[in-house]
Design a protein around this motif. Structure first.
Motif: not given
Ligand code: AHG
Ligand code: MN
Ligand code: MN
Length: 332
Positions: A170, A173-174, A176, A193, A195
């Protein structure tokens, strides 16, 4: 199936879209290289005779496993010669280590091997990293330069050495997730991304500490355990791997809450987990994945650190659940 994006290709693209400089790309590439090496060392540990404990203890007084030191060395050897890392702080080093001859201005803080109680029993372990800027560069680096709040992190993440080796990354910006190809060793973007699911019915806490928990945590867990017939009106499930990286990777994947709260077992300790090596980097990832990370009384990432090895209470995961636990703390 098309070939997933490699870590190298992701970093090349992120360098442009997120304005990440070449030095930071190098730091992250080298962290990936160290994780690859540690993954290999873990695979071969029993055969190479490097399971088990050493006779030494770290600065927190915990006995070091042989693999804690192997992992620490892997990071120092991967990061030191780059010239772009001014200093390293690690759970396994007595204090911050100014890299000799470095000219760069990044600081890397490490839990080289997380989950030491699981090393010898073939359960997932991991590595955690946090990257900060050295406020005054490499020249004149002082211990105080490491004492920055979690909000100042420019990058953080962790690896899990499990059935597959994964790297969670990270840059603010999100989040991965990359999986290491078992033959080429390349990290490939398999979980873009990430979540955290908002609704969850899973909690992770070491219940053997229950008699020392404080009332807000007692209340939250009692309500989960009461299930359908309790105030939550639904059944909950409990999981505790005992490696924070594995427990947190699970909550990034299917939601949940992870807690190592402050308790009364040892009143001198404000929690078990380390702020700079565990709570801040993982809290940064969890927040960026849409979750929350709290001490129960406030946001972990806003704490002003006083000491690199300091401990802190950790409550993190799906936002609604973390906010509920925080509200129980506020209620006294
Ligand atoms: P480390 O191996 O780096 O010292 O960290 C272990 C931590 C964390 O990974 C885990 O969540 C917790 O300790 C487990 O604690 P218990 O042994 O009390 O369950
Ligand atoms: Mn740890
Ligand atoms: Mn560790």
């Amino acid at each position: 199936m098309s070939q997933p994006v490699s870590l190298t290709a992701y970093l090349t693209e992120a360098a442009v879209s997120h304005r990440i400089d070449e030095a930071l790309v190098t730091v992250v590439q080298q962290i990936g290289a160290a994780c690859r090496e540690i993954s290999g060392a873990l695979n071969h540990a029993a055969l190479a005779g490097i399971l088990g404990a050493t006779e030494s203890a770290n600065a927190s007084g915990e006995t070091q496993k042989k693999l804690d030191l192997v992992a620490n060395d892997a990071f120092i050897h991967a990061l030191g010669p780059t010239g772009v890392v001014a200093g390293i702080a690690s759970e396994e080093l007595d204090g911050p280590y100014p890299v000799p001859g470095a000219s760069g201005d990044y600081l890397v803080l490490l839990d080289p091997l997380d989950g030491s109680s699981n090393i010898d029993v073939n359960i997932s372990v991991g590595s955690i990293f946090s990257i900060l800027r050295a406020p005054r560069g490499a020249a004149g680096l002082s211990d105080a330069d490491f004492l920055q709040a979690g909000t100042a992190q420019v990058c953080a993440g962790f690896a899990v050495y499990g059935p597959a080796t994964v790297l969670v990354l990270c840059f603010g910006h999100g989040v991965q997730g990359f999986t290491m190809h078992p033959i080429s060793g390349e990290f490939l973007l398999t979980q873009p991304d990430i979540r955290i699911p908002e609704h969850t019915s899973e909690f992770a806490i070491n219940t053997s500490n229950q008699r020392w928990w404080q009332p807000p945590v007692q209340r939250y867990i009692a309500e989960c355990v009461a299930g359908k017939s309790g105030p939550r009106g639904r059944d909950f499930n409990m999981r505790w791997v005992g490696s924070m990286v594995a427990d947190v990777y699970r909550l990034l994947t299917r939601g949940g809450i992870f807690m190592y709260p402050r308790d009364t077992k040892d009143a001198t300790k404000p929690g078990k987990l380390r702020l700079m090596y565990e709570a801040n980097p993982i809290g940064y990832v969890v927040e960026q994945a849409g979750g929350a990370a709290s001490t129960g009384y406030g946001r972990i990432l806003e704490l002003a650190p006083e000491q690199v090895h300091q401990r802190v209470a950790v409550i993190m995961g799906s936002r609604e659940e973390v906010e509920r636990v925080a509200s129980y703390h506020a209620a006294g």
